[in-house]
Design a protein around this motif. Sequence first.
Motif, PDB file in Angstrom:
ATOM      1  N   ASP A 287       0.807  -1.221   0.000  1.00  0.00           N
ATOM      2  CA  ASP A 287       0.000   0.000   0.000  1.00  0.00           C
ATOM      3  C   ASP A 287       0.840   1.271   0.000  1.00  0.00           C
ATOM      4  N   LYS A 288       2.099   1.178   0.399  1.00  0.00           N
ATOM      5  CA  LYS A 288       2.943   2.369   0.535  1.00  0.00           C
ATOM      6  C   LYS A 288       3.032   3.152  -0.765  1.00  0.00           C
ATOM      7  N   ASP A 289       3.218   2.460  -1.870  1.00  0.00           N
ATOM      8  CA  ASP A 289       3.298   3.105  -3.185  1.00  0.00           C
ATOM      9  C   ASP A 289       2.596   2.176  -4.176  1.00  0.00           C
TER      10      ASP A 289
ATOM     11  N   ASP B  91      -3.309   4.478 -14.612  1.00  0.00           N
ATOM     12  CA  ASP B  91      -3.897   5.411 -13.648  1.00  0.00           C
ATOM     13  C   ASP B  91      -5.169   4.835 -13.034  1.00  0.00           C
ATOM     14  N   TYR B  92      -5.959   4.171 -13.858  1.00  0.00           N
ATOM     15  CA  TYR B  92      -7.209   3.577 -13.388  1.00  0.00           C
ATOM     16  C   TYR B  92      -6.932   2.508 -12.328  1.00  0.00           C
ATOM     17  N   PHE B  93      -5.945   1.664 -12.589  1.00  0.00           N
ATOM     18  CA  PHE B  93      -5.553   0.644 -11.606  1.00  0.00           C
ATOM     19  C   PHE B  93      -5.188   1.292 -10.276  1.00  0.00           C
ATOM     20  N   VAL B  94      -4.346   2.297 -10.338  1.00  0.00           N
ATOM     21  CA  VAL B  94      -3.876   2.951  -9.118  1.00  0.00           C
ATOM     22  C   VAL B  94      -5.047   3.561  -8.355  1.00  0.00           C
ATOM     23  N   GLU B  95      -5.926   4.234  -9.052  1.00  0.00           N
ATOM     24  CA  GLU B  95      -7.070   4.869  -8.407  1.00  0.00           C
ATOM     25  C   GLU B  95      -7.986   3.845  -7.749  1.00  0.00           C
ATOM     26  N   ARG B  96      -8.228   2.755  -8.424  1.00  0.00           N
ATOM     27  CA  ARG B  96      -9.140   1.750  -7.871  1.00  0.00           C
ATOM     28  C   ARG B  96      -8.540   1.071  -6.634  1.00  0.00           C
ATOM     29  N   TYR B  97      -7.227   0.845  -6.649  1.00  0.00           N
ATOM     30  CA  TYR B  97      -6.588   0.207  -5.488  1.00  0.00           C
ATOM     31  C   TYR B  97      -6.475   1.146  -4.298  1.00  0.00           C
ATOM     32  N   ARG B  98      -6.530   2.446  -4.538  1.00  0.00           N
ATOM     33  CA  ARG B  98      -6.493   3.390  -3.423  1.00  0.00           C
ATOM     34  C   ARG B  98      -7.748   3.316  -2.559  1.00  0.00           C
ATOM     35  N   PHE B  99      -8.816   2.755  -3.096  1.00  0.00           N
ATOM     36  CA  PHE B  99     -10.086   2.714  -2.370  1.00  0.00           C
ATOM     37  C   PHE B  99      -9.975   1.896  -1.085  1.00  0.00           C
TER      38      PHE B  99
END
Length: 417
Positions: free
Chosen positions: A246-248, A297-305
């Motif tokens: 989760d860090k990056d 970008d979509y992957f990153v945004e979805r995993y931030r949830f």
Amino acid sequence: MHLSTRDRRNDVVDFISPPSFLHPPFSIFSSCRLFKLNRTTMLKRKLAVVAIGFLCYVSQAMSFNPRDYSNSENVATCKAYKRLPEPEIVEIAIRYANINPSGERGIIMVHGWPSLWSSWSNQIEEFKNDFHLIVPDLRGFGHSTHSGDPRSSGNMGDMVADLVCVLEHAKVAKAICMGHDWGSQICYEAARMRPDIFTAVIGAVVPYIPTAGPFVPVRQLVSAFPRLTYQLYFDSKLDAAVAELDKDIRRTIRATLRTVDSPPPDAYLRSADSFLDAWSHVDEIPPVPFFSPEEEDYFVERYRFQGFKYTLQFYTTENRHASWELAHKQGNFTIPVPALVVHPLHDPVADWNVAAKLLKTADFVPNLTTKFLEGAHWVHIENPVEFNGIVREWLRNLDEKDSSSKQERDSRMTDEL
């Protein structure tokens, strides 16, 4: 140029893709059709063909943006067991893309780790006009919620129940199950448990792992498959692993989704104490080779949830043992429906063909077709044209067999009358 001379009788060649110097860092070519070129005029038309291929690439690469499917997103509310700290039944929300719902036949596409529904972009583009596609984010991934207990509430029975729930919500009675990585194993288990719903299986990369024998912890496998060592880390140090992943999130995604031409370091996946240490000498990991910037970008945004915490459910001893125990209670280890598995030839995780032989997979899948394809672990994204071609041919043969069987049944019925 990437040309095939398979059809020498008609003196033609198949134009498969643009030349390698035109291949950008990502490639979505699956919807492009084959061009037929007469060999005698091939040199004269070479530049024209290259231009056509490049335009085909551009149109396909620009055609898939996960956000364009927001109107197709549905949410299925599903019952789920939360086993710890106290057993209870809760509700979870499984989000899925519902594409071409008027299609006569359904395919449910099941991703693995650490993927999302959008990793099926090439297959969505290829099959969206011919099938009703149901493409979920699994529980705990993206915006699909989880019961809150990753250690013991994410076994194969739980996953199959989620798929059944999603199909019911999408009003689909029967479907072909197409999976990648852990998604393949979910599809195999779905067909084993509910062949009345899951009528065929397509598994990318991973073979069916039968549970007929005694339970085998991962620690007993790492000597034969050393790149499974990371799974010990995810299991024994789950909280530390989640914190590292989760860090990056972008670095985690880039470290994991690599190709033959852009591989991870040799030490990758071999540590029981870290998932990313093998990349420590690299300041910035290159972008995912087969994603556009929008897809990454979509992957990153979805995993931030909700991060990676619940996605590690696949790797815990509790869930693995519960999956094994469920199969033994059911007493059935065979997949009775037709199955296709596509093994990549260069997966850094394992030689899955060797693994399938050791596991005696074919003994438990009597109607199994096995194909091999150049590529690494993400073979359906790395080489989508070839992968989709294998799948389409297999589906066509399946249709022909079904049609022939129906004719035989009708003929017998007529004779009896």
